[in-house]
Design a protein around this motif. Structure first.
Motif, short mmCIF file in Angstrom:
data_model
loop_
_atom_site.label_atom_id
_atom_site.label_comp_id
_atom_site.label_asym_id
_atom_site.label_seq_id
_atom_site.Cartn_x
_atom_site.Cartn_y
_atom_site.Cartn_z
N ASN A 56 0.84 -1.20 0.00
CA ASN A 56 0.00 0.00 0.00
C ASN A 56 0.88 1.24 0.00
OD1 ASN A 56 -2.52 -1.36 0.11
ND2 ASN A 56 -2.16 -1.77 2.27
N THR A 57 0.54 2.19 -0.85
CA THR A 57 1.35 3.40 -1.01
C THR A 57 0.60 4.65 -0.59
OG1 THR A 57 0.66 3.62 -3.30
CG2 THR A 57 2.69 2.40 -2.89
N ASN A 58 1.40 5.65 -0.23
CA ASN A 58 0.85 6.95 0.14
C ASN A 58 1.81 8.01 -0.40
OD1 ASN A 58 -0.82 8.85 1.65
ND2 ASN A 58 0.97 9.09 2.98
N TYR A 59 1.26 9.08 -0.97
CA TYR A 59 2.09 10.12 -1.59
C TYR A 59 1.69 11.49 -1.10
CZ TYR A 59 3.38 6.56 -5.04
OH TYR A 59 3.85 5.43 -5.65
N ALA A 60 2.66 12.37 -1.03
CA ALA A 60 2.38 13.78 -0.83
C ALA A 60 1.65 14.30 -2.07
CB ALA A 60 3.68 14.56 -0.63
N ASP A 61 0.74 15.23 -1.85
CA ASP A 61 -0.03 15.76 -2.98
C ASP A 61 0.88 16.36 -4.05
OD1 ASP A 61 -2.84 16.99 -0.97
OD2 ASP A 61 -2.41 15.02 -1.81
N SER A 62 1.99 16.92 -3.63
CA SER A 62 2.88 17.62 -4.57
C SER A 62 3.58 16.68 -5.54
CB SER A 62 3.93 18.42 -3.79
OG SER A 62 4.69 17.56 -2.96
N VAL A 63 3.60 15.39 -5.25
CA VAL A 63 4.31 14.45 -6.12
C VAL A 63 3.39 13.42 -6.76
CG1 VAL A 63 6.38 14.74 -4.70
CG2 VAL A 63 4.92 12.72 -4.36
N LYS A 64 2.12 13.42 -6.40
CA LYS A 64 1.18 12.44 -6.96
C LYS A 64 1.16 12.53 -8.48
CE LYS A 64 -2.00 11.89 -3.07
NZ LYS A 64 -3.36 12.18 -2.54
N GLY A 65 1.21 11.38 -9.12
CA GLY A 65 1.18 11.32 -10.57
C GLY A 65 2.54 11.50 -11.21
N ARG A 66 3.54 11.90 -10.44
CA ARG A 66 4.89 12.09 -10.99
C ARG A 66 5.90 11.10 -10.38
NH1 ARG A 66 7.59 16.64 -10.02
NH2 ARG A 66 6.56 17.08 -8.02
N PHE A 67 5.75 10.80 -9.11
CA PHE A 67 6.67 9.92 -8.41
C PHE A 67 6.00 8.57 -8.14
CE2 PHE A 67 9.38 13.34 -6.03
CZ PHE A 67 9.59 13.99 -7.23
N THR A 68 6.81 7.51 -8.16
CA THR A 68 6.32 6.18 -7.84
C THR A 68 7.27 5.52 -6.86
OG1 THR A 68 5.31 5.93 -10.02
CG2 THR A 68 5.64 3.94 -8.73
N ILE A 69 6.73 5.08 -5.73
CA ILE A 69 7.53 4.35 -4.74
C ILE A 69 7.27 2.86 -4.92
CG2 ILE A 69 5.76 4.48 -2.92
CD1 ILE A 69 8.10 4.80 -0.91
N SER A 70 8.33 2.08 -4.76
CA SER A 70 8.19 0.62 -4.84
C SER A 70 9.24 -0.01 -3.92
CB SER A 70 8.37 0.14 -6.28
OG SER A 70 9.65 0.47 -6.78
N ARG A 71 9.08 -1.30 -3.67
CA ARG A 71 10.02 -1.98 -2.79
C ARG A 71 10.25 -3.41 -3.27
NH1 ARG A 71 7.49 -2.12 3.05
NH2 ARG A 71 8.95 -3.85 3.43
N ASP A 72 11.42 -3.91 -2.92
CA ASP A 72 11.79 -5.29 -3.18
C ASP A 72 12.10 -5.90 -1.81
OD1 ASP A 72 13.09 -7.71 -3.73
OD2 ASP A 72 13.91 -6.95 -5.60
N ASN A 73 11.17 -6.66 -1.29
CA ASN A 73 11.35 -7.20 0.06
C ASN A 73 12.51 -8.18 0.14
OD1 ASN A 73 9.20 -5.74 1.19
ND2 ASN A 73 7.72 -7.27 0.52
#
Length: 119
Positions: A56-73
């Motif tokens: 589950n991801t959460n973004y600051a409004d200022s970066v929504k649609g431009r930044f993508t967070i992901s992880r490799d467990n």
């Protein structure tokens, strides 16, 4: 002890892209939330994005649609893909992780990586 090592910062023109990485090493049983924060000169550190172990991801409004967070467990690594960068994205970016070492839960920060976006 756990160490977070960041990479991927640099200088880019407005509209360009960068990908940040942050790998954790040390005494790790599992990692809960991973996140990226940033601090611009003269400003307080602010949340950029977080991702839970379940994805589950959460973004600051200022970066929504431009930044993508992901992880490799499997690699204990979190990424931040930054597209359509703006000069106001210029900051030191820090990764943050909530790490279980056995039953102990601690929060760790990376050393920071500089991102400069030129206009």
């Amino acid at each position: 002890q756990v160490l977070l090592l960041e990479s991927g910062g640099g200088l880019v023109q407005a509209g360009g892209s960068l990908r940040l990485s942050c790998a954790a090493s040390g005494s790790i049983s599992s990692i809960n939330t991973m996140g990226w924060y940033r601090q611009a000169p003269g400003k307080q550190r602010e949340l950029v994005a977080t991702v839970t172990r379940g994805g589950n991801t959460n973004y600051a409004d200022s970066v929504k649609g431009r930044f993508t967070i992901s992880r490799d467990n499997a690699k204990n690594t979190v990424y931040l893909q930054m597209n359509s960068l703006k000069p106001e994205d210029t900051a030191v970016y820090y990764c943050n992780m909530a790490v279980f070492s056995g039953l102990a839960l601690n929060e760790y920060w990376g050393q920071g990586t500089q991102v400069i976006v030129s206009s």
